[in-house]
Design a protein around this motif. Structure first.
Motif, PDB file in Angstrom:
ATOM      1  N   ASP A  43      91.932  10.107  56.325  1.00 22.31           N
ATOM      2  CA  ASP A  43      90.654  10.222  56.783  1.00 22.31           C
ATOM      3  C   ASP A  43      89.667  10.892  56.037  1.00 22.31           C
ATOM      4  N   PHE A  44      89.977  12.175  55.480  1.00 25.10           N
ATOM      5  CA  PHE A  44      89.173  12.967  54.728  1.00 25.10           C
ATOM      6  C   PHE A  44      88.889  12.266  53.326  1.00 25.10           C
ATOM      7  N   HIS A  45      89.989  11.903  52.729  1.00 19.74           N
ATOM      8  CA  HIS A  45      89.957  11.277  51.523  1.00 19.74           C
ATOM      9  C   HIS A  45      89.199  10.062  51.408  1.00 19.74           C
ATOM     10  N   VAL A  46      89.229   8.985  52.343  1.00 16.82           N
ATOM     11  CA  VAL A  46      88.650   8.005  52.375  1.00 16.82           C
ATOM     12  C   VAL A  46      87.152   8.091  52.536  1.00 16.82           C
ATOM     13  N   GLN A  47      86.707   9.130  53.466  1.00 12.95           N
ATOM     14  CA  GLN A  47      85.272   9.542  53.865  1.00 12.95           C
ATOM     15  C   GLN A  47      84.855  10.064  52.306  1.00 12.95           C
ATOM     16  N   ALA A  48      85.573  11.056  51.567  1.00 17.70           N
ATOM     17  CA  ALA A  48      84.967  11.668  50.632  1.00 17.70           C
ATOM     18  C   ALA A  48      84.631  10.504  49.382  1.00 17.70           C
ATOM     19  N   PHE A  49      85.681   9.505  49.200  1.00 23.08           N
ATOM     20  CA  PHE A  49      85.386   8.564  48.224  1.00 23.08           C
ATOM     21  C   PHE A  49      84.329   7.757  48.696  1.00 23.08           C
ATOM     22  N   LEU A  50      84.173   7.169  49.859  1.00 18.96           N
ATOM     23  CA  LEU A  50      82.871   6.194  50.223  1.00 18.96           C
ATOM     24  C   LEU A  50      81.739   7.075  50.199  1.00 18.96           C
ATOM     25  N   GLY A  51      81.648   8.186  50.644  1.00 21.47           N
ATOM     26  CA  GLY A  51      80.473   9.043  50.883  1.00 21.47           C
ATOM     27  C   GLY A  51      80.078   9.258  49.386  1.00 21.47           C
ATOM     28  N   GLN A  52      80.676   9.554  48.478  1.00 20.97           N
ATOM     29  CA  GLN A  52      80.260   9.769  47.117  1.00 20.97           C
ATOM     30  C   GLN A  52      79.816   8.533  46.578  1.00 20.97           C
ATOM     31  N   GLU A  53      80.298   7.640  46.633  1.00 22.82           N
ATOM     32  CA  GLU A  53      80.155   6.174  45.951  1.00 22.82           C
ATOM     33  C   GLU A  53      78.922   5.618  46.569  1.00 22.82           C
ATOM     34  N   LEU A  54      78.505   5.607  48.018  1.00 23.97           N
ATOM     35  CA  LEU A  54      77.499   5.200  48.641  1.00 23.97           C
ATOM     36  C   LEU A  54      76.417   6.120  48.240  1.00 23.97           C
ATOM     37  N   HIS A  55      76.468   7.385  48.128  1.00 25.60           N
ATOM     38  CA  HIS A  55      75.351   8.341  47.844  1.00 25.60           C
ATOM     39  C   HIS A  55      74.782   8.090  46.289  1.00 25.60           C
ATOM     40  N   GLN A  56      75.888   7.816  45.344  1.00 31.15           N
ATOM     41  CA  GLN A  56      75.370   7.565  44.067  1.00 31.15           C
ATOM     42  C   GLN A  56      74.755   6.520  43.974  1.00 31.15           C
ATOM     43  N   ARG A  57      75.031   5.160  44.730  1.00 32.39           N
ATOM     44  CA  ARG A  57      74.086   4.158  44.592  1.00 32.39           C
ATOM     45  C   ARG A  57      72.972   3.965  45.425  1.00 32.39           C
ATOM     46  N   TRP A  58      72.930   4.605  46.682  1.00 32.25           N
ATOM     47  CA  TRP A  58      71.935   4.598  47.750  1.00 32.25           C
ATOM     48  C   TRP A  58      71.631   6.066  48.064  1.00 32.25           C
ATOM     49  N   PRO A  59      71.160   7.060  47.008  1.00 30.93           N
ATOM     50  CA  PRO A  59      70.821   8.202  47.299  1.00 30.93           C
ATOM     51  C   PRO A  59      69.969   8.606  48.622  1.00 30.93           C
ATOM     52  N   GLU A  60      68.967   7.810  48.806  1.00 37.02           N
ATOM     53  CA  GLU A  60      68.029   7.773  50.076  1.00 37.02           C
ATOM     54  C   GLU A  60      68.577   7.588  51.371  1.00 37.02           C
ATOM     55  N   VAL A  61      69.741   6.928  51.423  1.00 34.34           N
ATOM     56  CA  VAL A  61      70.251   6.447  52.670  1.00 34.34           C
ATOM     57  C   VAL A  61      71.140   7.663  53.365  1.00 34.34           C
ATOM     58  N   GLN A  62      70.835   7.861  54.441  1.00 34.77           N
ATOM     59  CA  GLN A  62      71.560   9.061  55.102  1.00 34.77           C
ATOM     60  C   GLN A  62      73.235   8.688  55.333  1.00 34.77           C
ATOM     61  N   LEU A  63      73.887   9.481  55.817  1.00 31.95           N
ATOM     62  CA  LEU A  63      75.140   9.229  56.073  1.00 31.95           C
ATOM     63  C   LEU A  63      75.538   9.651  57.517  1.00 31.95           C
ATOM     64  N   LEU A  64      75.889   9.143  58.390  1.00 30.41           N
ATOM     65  CA  LEU A  64      76.756   9.213  59.865  1.00 30.41           C
ATOM     66  C   LEU A  64      78.026   9.025  59.554  1.00 30.41           C
ATOM     67  N   ALA A  65      79.157   9.893  59.674  1.00 32.42           N
ATOM     68  CA  ALA A  65      80.422   9.765  59.623  1.00 32.42           C
ATOM     69  C   ALA A  65      81.210  10.699  60.365  1.00 32.42           C
ATOM     70  N   GLU A  66      82.161  10.072  60.762  1.00 29.21           N
ATOM     71  CA  GLU A  66      83.167  10.940  61.869  1.00 29.21           C
ATOM     72  C   GLU A  66      83.434  12.206  61.524  1.00 29.21           C
ATOM     73  N   GLU A  67      84.105  12.114  60.235  1.00 25.82           N
ATOM     74  CA  GLU A  67      84.746  13.640  59.536  1.00 25.82           C
ATOM     75  C   GLU A  67      83.935  14.336  58.759  1.00 25.82           C
ATOM     76  N   GLN A  68      82.527  14.791  59.484  1.00 26.01           N
ATOM     77  CA  GLN A  68      81.680  15.695  58.692  1.00 26.01           C
ATOM     78  C   GLN A  68      81.057  16.589  59.719  1.00 26.01           C
ATOM     79  N   PRO A  69      80.598  17.774  59.236  1.00 29.88           N
ATOM     80  CA  PRO A  69      79.907  18.681  60.389  1.00 29.88           C
ATOM     81  C   PRO A  69      78.460  17.803  60.873  1.00 29.88           C
ATOM     82  N   PRO A  70      78.336  18.132  62.031  1.00 33.56           N
ATOM     83  CA  PRO A  70      77.261  17.595  62.556  1.00 33.56           C
ATOM     84  C   PRO A  70      75.975  17.956  61.951  1.00 33.56           C
TER      85      PRO A  70
END
Length: 259
Positions: A43-70
Protein backbone atom coordinates in the motif's frame (compact mmCIF):
# COMPACT_ATOMS: atom_id res chain seq x y z
CA UNK A 1 -12.43 23.71 -13.61
CA UNK A 2 -10.53 21.56 -16.07
CA UNK A 3 -7.32 19.58 -15.72
CA UNK A 4 -5.48 18.67 -18.88
CA UNK A 5 -4.43 15.02 -18.83
CA UNK A 6 -3.68 12.15 -21.18
CA UNK A 7 -5.62 8.98 -20.42
CA UNK A 8 -2.90 6.70 -21.79
CA UNK A 9 -0.27 8.31 -19.59
CA UNK A 10 -2.37 7.67 -16.49
CA UNK A 11 -3.02 4.07 -17.53
CA UNK A 12 0.72 3.51 -18.07
CA UNK A 13 1.40 4.75 -14.52
CA UNK A 14 -1.10 2.28 -13.09
CA UNK A 15 0.36 -0.63 -15.06
CA UNK A 16 3.83 0.28 -13.79
CA UNK A 17 2.61 -0.59 -10.29
CA UNK A 18 2.23 -4.28 -11.08
CA UNK A 19 5.70 -5.36 -9.83
CA UNK A 20 5.08 -3.49 -6.57
CA UNK A 21 1.77 -5.29 -5.99
CA UNK A 22 3.28 -8.67 -6.84
CA UNK A 23 5.95 -8.37 -4.13
CA UNK A 24 4.76 -11.05 -1.68
CA UNK A 25 7.40 -10.10 0.89
CA UNK A 26 6.04 -6.56 1.06
CA UNK A 27 2.48 -7.87 1.14
CA UNK A 28 3.33 -9.73 4.33
CA UNK A 29 4.74 -6.61 6.04
CA UNK A 30 1.45 -5.78 7.75
CA UNK A 31 0.35 -3.07 10.17
CA UNK A 32 -3.04 -3.36 11.84
CA UNK A 33 -4.86 -0.01 11.76
CA UNK A 34 -8.02 -1.30 13.42
CA UNK A 35 -10.37 -4.25 13.58
CA UNK A 36 -9.98 -6.15 10.26
CA UNK A 37 -8.31 -3.00 8.88
CA UNK A 38 -4.77 -3.53 7.60
CA UNK A 39 -2.08 -1.74 5.63
CA UNK A 40 0.93 -3.39 4.00
CA UNK A 41 4.21 -2.15 2.61
CA UNK A 42 2.63 -2.65 -0.82
CA UNK A 43 0.00 0.00 0.00
CA UNK A 44 2.70 2.46 1.04
CA UNK A 45 4.94 1.74 -1.96
CA UNK A 46 2.11 2.12 -4.51
CA UNK A 47 0.97 5.37 -2.91
CA UNK A 48 4.52 6.75 -2.78
CA UNK A 49 5.13 5.91 -6.44
CA UNK A 50 1.84 7.26 -7.79
CA UNK A 51 1.84 10.26 -5.47
CA UNK A 52 5.26 11.32 -6.70
CA UNK A 53 4.50 10.69 -10.37
CA UNK A 54 1.18 12.54 -10.25
CA UNK A 55 2.70 15.50 -8.41
CA UNK A 56 5.55 15.78 -10.91
CA UNK A 57 3.10 15.94 -13.81
CA UNK A 58 0.26 17.88 -12.17
CA UNK A 59 1.71 19.83 -9.20
CA UNK A 60 -1.41 21.98 -8.98
CA UNK A 61 -3.71 18.99 -8.29
CA UNK A 62 -4.31 17.96 -4.67
CA UNK A 63 -4.19 14.36 -3.49
CA UNK A 64 -6.71 12.53 -1.31
CA UNK A 65 -5.29 9.09 -0.55
CA UNK A 66 -6.02 6.41 2.01
CA UNK A 67 -2.55 5.96 3.45
CA UNK A 68 -1.59 9.53 4.28
CA UNK A 69 -2.14 11.85 7.24
CA UNK A 70 -5.44 13.77 7.09
CA UNK A 71 -5.11 17.22 5.63
CA UNK A 72 -7.43 20.04 4.70
CA UNK A 73 -8.38 19.78 1.04
CA UNK A 74 -10.31 22.27 -1.04
CA UNK A 75 -12.86 20.27 -3.01
CA UNK A 76 -13.70 23.29 -5.16
CA UNK A 77 -10.29 22.61 -6.72
CA UNK A 78 -9.04 19.54 -8.63
CA UNK A 79 -8.06 16.52 -6.56
CA UNK A 80 -6.77 13.03 -7.27
CA UNK A 81 -8.56 10.38 -5.18
CA UNK A 82 -6.35 7.33 -4.71
CA UNK A 83 -6.71 3.96 -3.04
CA UNK A 84 -3.28 2.34 -3.48
CA UNK A 85 -4.67 -1.09 -2.63
CA UNK A 86 -8.39 -1.70 -2.42
CA UNK A 87 -8.75 -5.17 -0.96
CA UNK A 88 -5.76 -5.27 1.39
CA UNK A 89 -7.00 -8.34 3.29
CA UNK A 90 -7.27 -10.12 -0.07
CA UNK A 91 -3.69 -9.08 -0.86
CA UNK A 92 -2.38 -10.44 2.44
CA UNK A 93 -4.07 -13.78 1.77
CA UNK A 94 -3.03 -13.84 -1.92
CA UNK A 95 -6.72 -13.98 -2.88
CA UNK A 96 -5.87 -12.04 -6.08
CA UNK A 97 -8.92 -9.79 -5.90
CA UNK A 98 -7.22 -6.47 -5.12
CA UNK A 99 -7.02 -3.28 -7.14
CA UNK A 100 -5.49 0.15 -7.47
CA UNK A 101 -8.17 2.82 -7.80
CA UNK A 102 -7.54 6.33 -9.08
CA UNK A 103 -10.04 9.10 -9.81
CA UNK A 104 -9.81 12.76 -10.75
CA UNK A 105 -12.28 15.18 -9.18
CA UNK A 106 -12.11 18.44 -11.18
CA UNK A 107 -13.71 20.61 -8.49
CA UNK A 108 -17.25 19.96 -9.66
CA UNK A 109 -17.52 16.34 -10.82
CA UNK A 110 -15.54 13.20 -11.56
CA UNK A 111 -13.52 13.70 -14.73
CA UNK A 112 -11.63 10.40 -14.84
CA UNK A 113 -11.50 7.03 -13.13
CA UNK A 114 -9.38 3.91 -13.44
CA UNK A 115 -9.33 0.62 -11.54
CA UNK A 116 -6.54 -1.89 -12.14
CA UNK A 117 -6.31 -5.50 -10.98
CA UNK A 118 -2.64 -6.46 -11.49
CA UNK A 119 -3.40 -10.15 -10.88
CA UNK A 120 -5.70 -10.41 -13.90
CA UNK A 121 -4.27 -7.44 -15.85
CA UNK A 122 -7.80 -6.06 -16.15
CA UNK A 123 -7.70 -2.27 -16.36
CA UNK A 124 -11.02 -0.43 -16.34
CA UNK A 125 -11.10 3.27 -17.15
CA UNK A 126 -13.32 6.14 -18.19
CA UNK A 127 -12.99 9.83 -18.92
CA UNK A 128 -16.10 11.99 -18.68
CA UNK A 129 -18.03 12.04 -21.95
CA UNK A 130 -15.79 9.43 -23.60
CA UNK A 131 -17.36 6.13 -22.51
CA UNK A 132 -16.07 3.35 -20.29
CA UNK A 133 -13.54 0.68 -21.23
CA UNK A 134 -11.95 -2.57 -20.09
CA UNK A 135 -8.48 -3.05 -21.59
CA UNK A 136 -9.47 -0.70 -24.39
CA UNK A 137 -12.78 -2.37 -25.22
CA UNK A 138 -16.08 -0.50 -24.60
CA UNK A 139 -18.20 -1.72 -21.70
CA UNK A 140 -21.78 -1.04 -20.62
CA UNK A 141 -24.02 -1.99 -17.74
CA UNK A 142 -26.53 -4.81 -18.08
CA UNK A 143 -30.13 -4.36 -19.18
CA UNK A 144 -31.55 -6.60 -16.46
CA UNK A 145 -35.08 -5.23 -15.86
CA UNK A 146 -35.81 -6.27 -12.27
CA UNK A 147 -34.08 -7.19 -9.02
CA UNK A 148 -35.45 -10.74 -8.80
CA UNK A 149 -33.53 -11.68 -11.97
CA UNK A 150 -30.40 -9.73 -11.01
CA UNK A 151 -27.04 -10.85 -9.64
CA UNK A 152 -26.13 -8.59 -6.73
CA UNK A 153 -22.76 -7.99 -5.08
CA UNK A 154 -22.68 -7.16 -1.38
CA UNK A 155 -20.05 -5.80 0.98
CA UNK A 156 -19.70 -6.83 4.61
CA UNK A 157 -18.42 -3.53 6.11
CA UNK A 158 -15.64 -5.48 7.91
CA UNK A 159 -14.14 -2.45 9.68
CA UNK A 160 -17.39 -1.84 11.54
CA UNK A 161 -18.47 -5.14 13.04
CA UNK A 162 -20.63 -3.18 15.47
CA UNK A 163 -22.88 -2.67 12.44
CA UNK A 164 -23.13 -6.43 11.81
CA UNK A 165 -26.87 -6.59 12.41
CA UNK A 166 -27.52 -3.71 10.00
CA UNK A 167 -25.12 -5.14 7.41
CA UNK A 168 -26.42 -8.70 7.61
CA UNK A 169 -30.01 -7.49 7.45
CA UNK A 170 -29.26 -5.64 4.23
CA UNK A 171 -27.42 -8.65 2.79
CA UNK A 172 -30.33 -10.94 3.66
CA UNK A 173 -32.81 -8.63 1.92
CA UNK A 174 -30.59 -8.52 -1.17
CA UNK A 175 -30.37 -12.31 -1.17
CA UNK A 176 -34.12 -12.77 -0.72
CA UNK A 177 -35.10 -10.25 -3.41
CA UNK A 178 -32.44 -10.98 -6.06
CA UNK A 179 -31.41 -14.04 -8.07
CA UNK A 180 -28.27 -14.46 -5.95
CA UNK A 181 -25.45 -12.54 -4.25
CA UNK A 182 -21.65 -12.43 -4.46
CA UNK A 183 -18.84 -10.96 -2.32
CA UNK A 184 -15.34 -10.21 -3.64
CA UNK A 185 -13.65 -7.87 -1.18
CA UNK A 186 -12.62 -4.91 -3.35
CA UNK A 187 -15.37 -2.31 -3.66
CA UNK A 188 -13.64 -0.68 -6.61
CA UNK A 189 -13.65 -3.95 -8.55
CA UNK A 190 -17.23 -4.72 -7.47
CA UNK A 191 -18.43 -1.45 -8.99
CA UNK A 192 -16.51 -2.22 -12.19
CA UNK A 193 -18.21 -5.62 -12.39
CA UNK A 194 -21.52 -3.78 -12.48
CA UNK A 195 -20.11 -1.34 -15.05
CA UNK A 196 -19.24 -4.16 -17.46
CA UNK A 197 -22.44 -6.16 -16.88
CA UNK A 198 -21.03 -9.09 -14.92
CA UNK A 199 -23.35 -8.15 -12.08
CA UNK A 200 -26.36 -5.86 -11.87
CA UNK A 201 -25.82 -4.05 -8.59
CA UNK A 202 -23.61 -3.59 -5.53
CA UNK A 203 -24.27 -2.31 -2.00
CA UNK A 204 -22.05 -1.73 1.02
CA UNK A 205 -22.17 0.35 4.17
CA UNK A 206 -19.39 2.57 5.50
CA UNK A 207 -17.24 3.10 2.40
CA UNK A 208 -14.80 5.97 1.89
CA UNK A 209 -14.42 8.10 -1.27
CA UNK A 210 -11.20 6.33 -2.25
CA UNK A 211 -13.10 3.03 -2.19
CA UNK A 212 -15.67 4.11 -4.76
CA UNK A 213 -14.50 7.21 -6.66
CA UNK A 214 -12.60 5.44 -9.44
CA UNK A 215 -15.26 2.80 -9.96
CA UNK A 216 -18.04 5.36 -9.86
CA UNK A 217 -16.47 7.40 -12.67
CA UNK A 218 -16.35 4.23 -14.77
CA UNK A 219 -19.86 3.10 -13.86
CA UNK A 220 -21.45 6.44 -14.75
CA UNK A 221 -19.82 6.41 -18.18
CA UNK A 222 -21.01 2.81 -18.63
CA UNK A 223 -24.62 3.92 -18.12
CA UNK A 224 -25.07 2.93 -14.47
CA UNK A 225 -26.27 4.74 -11.36
CA UNK A 226 -24.41 5.26 -8.07
CA UNK A 227 -25.98 6.96 -5.04
CA UNK A 228 -26.05 7.01 -1.28
CA UNK A 229 -28.91 5.43 0.66
CA UNK A 230 -31.10 8.51 0.10
CA UNK A 231 -30.63 8.40 -3.66
CA UNK A 232 -28.25 11.38 -3.75
CA UNK A 233 -24.94 11.37 -5.68
CA UNK A 234 -22.08 9.79 -3.76
CA UNK A 235 -19.99 12.39 -1.89
CA UNK A 236 -16.30 12.59 -2.78
CA UNK A 237 -15.25 14.02 0.60
CA UNK A 238 -17.26 12.00 3.17
CA UNK A 239 -17.85 8.31 3.98
CA UNK A 240 -21.10 6.93 2.57
CA UNK A 241 -23.30 3.94 2.01
CA UNK A 242 -22.68 2.96 -1.61
CA UNK A 243 -25.64 1.81 -3.73
CA UNK A 244 -24.76 0.92 -7.33
CA UNK A 245 -26.85 -0.55 -10.14
CA UNK A 246 -27.43 -0.72 -13.86
CA UNK A 247 -29.89 2.15 -13.34
CA UNK A 248 -32.98 0.20 -14.34
CA UNK A 249 -33.26 -1.62 -11.01
CA UNK A 250 -31.98 1.22 -8.84
CA UNK A 251 -35.25 1.99 -7.09
CA UNK A 252 -35.66 -1.67 -6.12
CA UNK A 253 -32.06 -1.87 -4.91
CA UNK A 254 -32.52 1.25 -2.79
CA UNK A 255 -35.69 -0.16 -1.26
CA UNK A 256 -33.96 -3.43 -0.39
CA UNK A 257 -30.92 -1.62 1.02
CA UNK A 258 -33.07 0.60 3.23
CA UNK A 259 -35.24 -2.26 4.50
Amino acid sequence: MGVSFEVEELLRLLRQCKPIVMDRRAAHQVTEKGLSDYVTEVDFHVQAFLGQELHQRWPEVQLLAEEQPPEALDFTRPCWILDPIDGTANLIHDYQESSISLALWDGEALAFGAVYNPFTDELFHAARGQGAYLNGNPIHVSSRPDLIHSLMIVGTCPYHKERAEETCGMIRRMFERSEDIRRGGSAALEICKVACGRADGFVELGLKPWDYAGGTAILLEAGGTATDLEGSPLPMYLPSVCVVSNGIIHTEVLEAARG
